[in-house]
Scaffold this motif. Structure first.
Motif, PDB file in Angstrom:
ATOM      1  N   MET A   1     -12.143  25.985 -16.529  1.00 10.93           N
ATOM      2  CA  MET A   1     -11.473  25.606 -17.879  1.00 10.93           C
ATOM      3  C   MET A   1     -10.916  27.070 -17.881  1.00 10.93           C
ATOM      4  O   MET A   1     -11.484  28.421 -17.977  1.00 10.93           O
ATOM      5  N   ASN A   2      -9.363  27.222 -18.819  1.00 13.97           N
ATOM      6  CA  ASN A   2      -9.449  28.324 -19.276  1.00 13.97           C
ATOM      7  C   ASN A   2      -8.846  28.185 -20.617  1.00 13.97           C
ATOM      8  O   ASN A   2      -8.515  26.744 -20.836  1.00 13.97           O
ATOM      9  N   LYS A   3      -7.993  28.947 -21.622  1.00 15.08           N
ATOM     10  CA  LYS A   3      -7.639  28.511 -21.753  1.00 15.08           C
ATOM     11  C   LYS A   3      -6.084  27.469 -23.079  1.00 15.08           C
ATOM     12  O   LYS A   3      -5.479  27.020 -24.002  1.00 15.08           O
ATOM     13  N   ASP A   4      -5.442  28.221 -21.635  1.00 15.92           N
ATOM     14  CA  ASP A   4      -4.379  26.749 -21.572  1.00 15.92           C
ATOM     15  C   ASP A   4      -4.803  25.025 -20.867  1.00 15.92           C
ATOM     16  O   ASP A   4      -3.933  24.882 -20.769  1.00 15.92           O
ATOM     17  N   SER A   5      -6.277  25.012 -20.786  1.00 16.23           N
ATOM     18  CA  SER A   5      -6.149  23.568 -20.152  1.00 16.23           C
ATOM     19  C   SER A   5      -5.794  22.433 -20.990  1.00 16.23           C
ATOM     20  O   SER A   5      -6.083  22.490 -22.569  1.00 16.23           O
ATOM     21  N   GLN A   6      -5.579  21.436 -20.324  1.00 15.78           N
ATOM     22  CA  GLN A   6      -5.651  19.958 -21.499  1.00 15.78           C
ATOM     23  C   GLN A   6      -5.824  19.566 -20.485  1.00 15.78           C
ATOM     24  O   GLN A   6      -7.052  19.379 -19.998  1.00 15.78           O
ATOM     25  N   ARG A   7      -6.337  17.983 -21.426  1.00 13.17           N
ATOM     26  CA  ARG A   7      -7.433  17.074 -20.708  1.00 13.17           C
ATOM     27  C   ARG A   7      -7.024  16.004 -20.251  1.00 13.17           C
ATOM     28  O   ARG A   7      -5.885  15.168 -20.716  1.00 13.17           O
ATOM     29  N   TRP A   8      -6.827  15.896 -18.936  1.00 13.98           N
ATOM     30  CA  TRP A   8      -6.581  14.712 -18.001  1.00 13.98           C
ATOM     31  C   TRP A   8      -7.786  13.883 -18.252  1.00 13.98           C
ATOM     32  O   TRP A   8      -8.311  13.915 -17.342  1.00 13.98           O
ATOM     33  N   ARG A   9      -6.954  11.951 -17.944  1.00 16.20           N
ATOM     34  CA  ARG A   9      -7.839  11.413 -17.497  1.00 16.20           C
ATOM     35  C   ARG A   9      -7.483  10.708 -15.867  1.00 16.20           C
ATOM     36  O   ARG A   9      -6.220  10.625 -15.513  1.00 16.20           O
ATOM     37  N   VAL A  10      -8.353  11.239 -15.115  1.00 14.75           N
ATOM     38  CA  VAL A  10      -7.789  11.504 -13.193  1.00 14.75           C
ATOM     39  C   VAL A  10      -8.553  10.218 -13.079  1.00 14.75           C
ATOM     40  O   VAL A  10      -9.276   9.658 -12.300  1.00 14.75           O
TER      41      VAL A  10
ATOM     42  N   CYS B   1       3.967  20.193 -18.330  1.00 14.62           N
ATOM     43  CA  CYS B   1       4.032  18.413 -19.275  1.00 14.62           C
ATOM     44  C   CYS B   1       4.295  19.092 -20.911  1.00 14.62           C
ATOM     45  O   CYS B   1       4.668  17.695 -21.739  1.00 14.62           O
ATOM     46  N   GLY B   2       3.425  20.109 -21.105  1.00 15.76           N
ATOM     47  CA  GLY B   2       3.838  20.107 -22.966  1.00 15.76           C
ATOM     48  C   GLY B   2       2.321  19.650 -23.372  1.00 15.76           C
ATOM     49  O   GLY B   2       1.322  18.895 -22.075  1.00 15.76           O
ATOM     50  N   ASP B   3       2.252  19.485 -24.240  1.00 13.77           N
ATOM     51  CA  ASP B   3       0.631  19.314 -25.311  1.00 13.77           C
ATOM     52  C   ASP B   3       1.105  17.978 -25.092  1.00 13.77           C
ATOM     53  O   ASP B   3       2.127  17.126 -26.080  1.00 13.77           O
ATOM     54  N   ALA B   4       0.128  16.695 -25.163  1.00 13.62           N
ATOM     55  CA  ALA B   4      -0.144  15.689 -25.771  1.00 13.62           C
ATOM     56  C   ALA B   4      -0.096  15.334 -27.338  1.00 13.62           C
ATOM     57  O   ALA B   4      -0.008  16.398 -28.165  1.00 13.62           O
ATOM     58  N   PRO B   5       0.294  14.118 -27.425  1.00  7.95           N
ATOM     59  CA  PRO B   5       1.070  14.055 -29.080  1.00  7.95           C
ATOM     60  C   PRO B   5      -0.496  14.086 -29.497  1.00  7.95           C
ATOM     61  O   PRO B   5      -1.697  13.119 -29.294  1.00  7.95           O
ATOM     62  N   GLY B   6      -0.806  15.049 -30.855  1.00  9.42           N
ATOM     63  CA  GLY B   6      -2.122  14.567 -31.254  1.00  9.42           C
ATOM     64  C   GLY B   6      -3.724  14.971 -30.417  1.00  9.42           C
ATOM     65  O   GLY B   6      -4.711  14.611 -30.858  1.00  9.42           O
ATOM     66  N   GLY B   7      -3.455  15.851 -29.869  1.00  8.22           N
ATOM     67  CA  GLY B   7      -4.845  15.805 -28.574  1.00  8.22           C
ATOM     68  C   GLY B   7      -5.084  14.998 -28.071  1.00  8.22           C
ATOM     69  O   GLY B   7      -6.064  14.574 -27.128  1.00  8.22           O
TER      70      GLY B   7
ATOM     71  N   GLY C   1     -12.017   7.399 -23.679  1.00  8.61           N
ATOM     72  CA  GLY C   1     -11.658   8.962 -24.675  1.00  8.61           C
ATOM     73  C   GLY C   1     -12.393   9.973 -23.040  1.00  8.61           C
ATOM     74  O   GLY C   1     -11.715  10.745 -23.809  1.00  8.61           O
ATOM     75  N   GLU C   2     -12.732   9.304 -22.622  1.00  5.71           N
ATOM     76  CA  GLU C   2     -12.553  10.728 -21.582  1.00  5.71           C
ATOM     77  C   GLU C   2     -11.473  11.380 -20.049  1.00  5.71           C
ATOM     78  O   GLU C   2     -10.429  10.509 -20.451  1.00  5.71           O
TER      79      GLU C   2
END
Length: 229
Positions: free
Chosen positions: A3-12, A118-124, A224-225
């Motif tokens: 993980m790093n500060k630029d990480s985003q959450r992805w459902r893979v 891809c940019g930040d997802a709306p509302g995280g 939500g995982e």
């Protein structure tokens, strides 16, 4: 993945398979088309053999540390590539990550950078990522890993054997019982008891997604995982 500060959450969701030409790409397309509201980011990961450059997929004499990985976003849906097929199926964005054999780890920073684009997802919100790959399982634990099996194809790649026990479920292109001999399995080196420990969904090529498989994917997409990439 670290993980790093630029990480985003992805459902893979990852789709793999035991050999070539058994409809792995088609299954990815089927899943994309079945859930257009998921706003998929889709990708294919290809590892080339030794002596082949990841940058252009051709034989080369580049040094071992030159051009070991390359990634590109697909911008058109008519190029004939698998990543173009993902766009045609309805993916919001699609990419192709290529690495030399054994250099997938070197390609992961490119993957992270591409996903940040891809940019930040709306509302995280957690984004949905679907990938065609066997070898990524070494580095990522997806929410769902579907392994495509075709009992009519004898070849069973070593990379797929390693991932057998990690599969969430098998998608069968033909019933195992239709295979001649070997107790219903064409793969002498694969235990039929192991195959029986996982859920199995029969989807012959050209058929719609099985209802039970859709139910499984529904659960994943409504959870939500996610993982950080």
């Amino acid at each position: 993945m670290a993980m790093n500060k630029d990480s985003q959450r992805w459902r893979v969701i990852v789709v793999g398979g035991h050999t070539r030409s058994i409809g792995k790409t088609q299954l990815v397309c089927d899943l994309i088309g079945a859930y257009p509201q998921a706003n998929w980011v889709a990708g294919k990961i290809t590892q080339y053999g030794h002596g082949v450059c990841a940058q252009n997929g051709e034989n080369c004499d580049c040094a071992p540390d030159d051009h070991v990985c390359a990634i590109s976003w697909e911008t058109k849906n008519d190029t004939g590539t698998d990543s173009a097929r993902f766009l045609t199926a309805g993916a919001k964005r699609s990419f192709w990550l290529r690495t030399k054999q054994g250099f997938l780890a070197e390609g992961l920073p490119l993957l992270r950078k591409a996903l940040r684009e891809c940019g930040d997802a709306p509302g995280g919100e957690t984004r949905n990522l679907i990938l065609e790959s066997n070898t990524l399982l070494q580095f990522v634990r997806p929410a769902l890993y579907l392994m495509v099996l075709h009992p009519g194809k004898d070849d069973f790649k070593d990379s797929a054997k390693i991932q057998l026990d990690r599969a969430s479920a098998f998608v069968l292109r033909k019933p195992l019982s239709a295979a001649a001999g070997n107790g219903g399995s064409p793969w002498l080196q694969i235990s039929t008891s192991l195959l029986g420990t996982k859920p199995q969904f029969l989807q012959e090529e050209g058929e719609n997604l099985p209802k039970d498989l859709r139910s499984r994917v529904d659960i994943i997409l409504h959870s939500g995982e996610g993982i950080e990439i």
